[in-house]
Design an enzyme around this catalytic site. Structure first.
Site, PDB file in Angstrom:
ATOM      1  N   HIS A 198      46.603  12.393   8.078  1.00 62.56           N
ATOM      2  CA  HIS A 198      47.519  12.864   7.030  1.00 62.56           C
ATOM      3  C   HIS A 198      48.579  13.775   7.644  1.00 62.56           C
ATOM      4  O   HIS A 198      48.359  14.378   8.691  1.00 62.56           O
ATOM      5  CB  HIS A 198      46.745  13.632   5.942  1.00 62.56           C
ATOM      6  CG  HIS A 198      46.157  14.923   6.457  1.00 62.56           C
ATOM      7  ND1 HIS A 198      44.984  14.976   7.153  1.00 62.56           N
ATOM      8  CD2 HIS A 198      46.619  16.213   6.410  1.00 62.56           C
ATOM      9  CE1 HIS A 198      44.727  16.228   7.507  1.00 62.56           C
ATOM     10  NE2 HIS A 198      45.711  17.002   7.077  1.00 62.56           N
ATOM     11  N   LYS A 252      52.487  24.140  10.131  1.00 64.59           N
ATOM     12  CA  LYS A 252      51.195  24.582  10.669  1.00 64.59           C
ATOM     13  C   LYS A 252      50.320  23.385  10.970  1.00 64.59           C
ATOM     14  O   LYS A 252      50.508  22.310  10.404  1.00 64.59           O
ATOM     15  CB  LYS A 252      50.514  25.512   9.661  1.00 64.59           C
ATOM     16  CG  LYS A 252      50.249  24.804   8.351  1.00 64.59           C
ATOM     17  CD  LYS A 252      49.691  25.734   7.307  1.00 64.59           C
ATOM     18  CE  LYS A 252      49.451  24.989   6.010  1.00 64.59           C
ATOM     19  NZ  LYS A 252      48.533  23.845   6.116  1.00 64.59           N
ATOM     20  N   HIS A 289      50.882  17.724  11.547  1.00 62.19           N
ATOM     21  CA  HIS A 289      49.972  17.382  12.635  1.00 62.19           C
ATOM     22  C   HIS A 289      50.526  16.332  13.591  1.00 62.19           C
ATOM     23  O   HIS A 289      51.148  15.362  13.148  1.00 62.19           O
ATOM     24  CB  HIS A 289      48.667  16.816  12.061  1.00 62.19           C
ATOM     25  CG  HIS A 289      47.941  17.719  11.115  1.00 62.19           C
ATOM     26  ND1 HIS A 289      47.609  19.023  11.410  1.00 62.19           N
ATOM     27  CD2 HIS A 289      47.449  17.491   9.857  1.00 62.19           C
ATOM     28  CE1 HIS A 289      46.954  19.552  10.384  1.00 62.19           C
ATOM     29  NE2 HIS A 289      46.848  18.655   9.427  1.00 62.19           N
ATOM     30  N   ASP A 332      52.227  23.363   1.110  1.00 63.60           N
ATOM     31  CA  ASP A 332      51.903  21.950   1.367  1.00 63.60           C
ATOM     32  C   ASP A 332      52.132  21.004   0.184  1.00 63.60           C
ATOM     33  O   ASP A 332      51.270  20.168  -0.126  1.00 63.60           O
ATOM     34  CB  ASP A 332      50.445  21.823   1.844  1.00 63.60           C
ATOM     35  CG  ASP A 332      50.173  22.540   3.159  1.00 63.60           C
ATOM     36  OD1 ASP A 332      51.105  23.175   3.696  1.00 63.60           O
ATOM     37  OD2 ASP A 332      49.030  22.497   3.640  1.00 63.60           O
ATOM     38  N   CYS A 350      44.083  24.993   1.878  1.00 56.81           N
ATOM     39  CA  CYS A 350      45.215  25.739   2.430  1.00 56.81           C
ATOM     40  C   CYS A 350      45.655  26.915   1.565  1.00 56.81           C
ATOM     41  O   CYS A 350      46.070  27.947   2.099  1.00 56.81           O
ATOM     42  CB  CYS A 350      46.357  24.784   2.735  1.00 56.81           C
ATOM     43  SG  CYS A 350      45.916  23.693   4.118  1.00 56.81           S
TER      44      CYS A 350
END
Ligand code: VGL
Ligand code: ZN
Length: 216
Positions: free
Chosen positions: A88, A113, A55, A15, A158
């Protein structure tokens, strides 16, 4: 007797996205400082995998999608307690893009993810319902990986969840602490290191790896 398998190393870069950088929607303090460290580390690994938090705008982890809720509160969802975050890493936006100075041209796979509307996924291996696999565990087994090295954001979310799940999946796991930065919400960073240590995750520093692995 089982045959000894040679150690196969994979660097998992978690990330490193604009929204987690200072000024981003879910800024991690000094998150930008890890980019040059990761670029250097990545050159010492022939096998690198990246992840992206990814997302839909309607995602269940966003406080804005729950009337009267504010970011950083927690909420009980069908699969357990969920921290509610600022909006986000919305799919295919500037915020979800990888940091433009992240330079890992030889990365083999990018795992996205958190794409299911109703389930978060801190871990790169298992979604927050703790049963839905992302496929990364299967991929790593297929390519013969035995040891996973983690870097990225955020140490206490994460990265930690990915490290714990990598251990649970049977990999040897090292977290490169200076190649990570934390959110640190209500003691989450100390808790994450305790959990990782208890699970047998090793805490290492980039200079030690580079000393060993970098050739002149
Ligand atoms: C993360 C909170 C929400 C992370 C992702 O990358 O650590 N944290 N989504
Ligand atoms: Zn997220």
């Amino acid at each position: 007797m089982a045959e000894m398998k040679p150690v196969e190393d994979v660097l998992l870069v978690v990330d490193v996205q604009n929204d987690f950088m200072p000024g981003g929607a879910l800024a991690v303090a000094r998150g930008n400082e890890i980019v040059p460290v990761i670029n250097r580390l990545a050159r010492a690994f022939s096998h690198v995998v990246l992840t992206q938090d990814w997302h839909p705008r309607s995602h269940v982890s966003f406080a804005a999608n729950h009337a009267g809720r504010k970011p950083f509160e927690t909420m009980t969802l069908p699969y357990g307690e969920q921290v509610l975050w600022p909006v986000h890493c919305v799919q295919d936006t500037e915020g979800s893009a990888l940091h433009r100075k992240l330079h890992v041209p030889h990365a083999r796979l990018v795992v996205r993810k958190g794409h299911h509307e109703r389930v978060d996924s801190y871990s790169a291996f298992l979604e927050a319902d703790r049963v839905t696999p992302t496929g990364l565990g299967g991929y790593l087994r297929d390519v013969g990986a035995t040891r996973v090295w983690l870097a990225g954001l955020a140490t206490d979310y994460c990265v930690a969840w990915s490290a714990l799940d990598a251990r649970a999946a049977g990999f040897e796991v090292n977290v490169i602490e200076d190649a990570c930065r934390a959110i640190d919400l209500n003691g989450s960073l100390d808790q994450a290191w305790r959990d990782m240590q208890a699970a047998g995750v090793k805490r290492v520093r980039s200079e030690d790896i580079l000393k060993e692995r970098e050739t002149t």
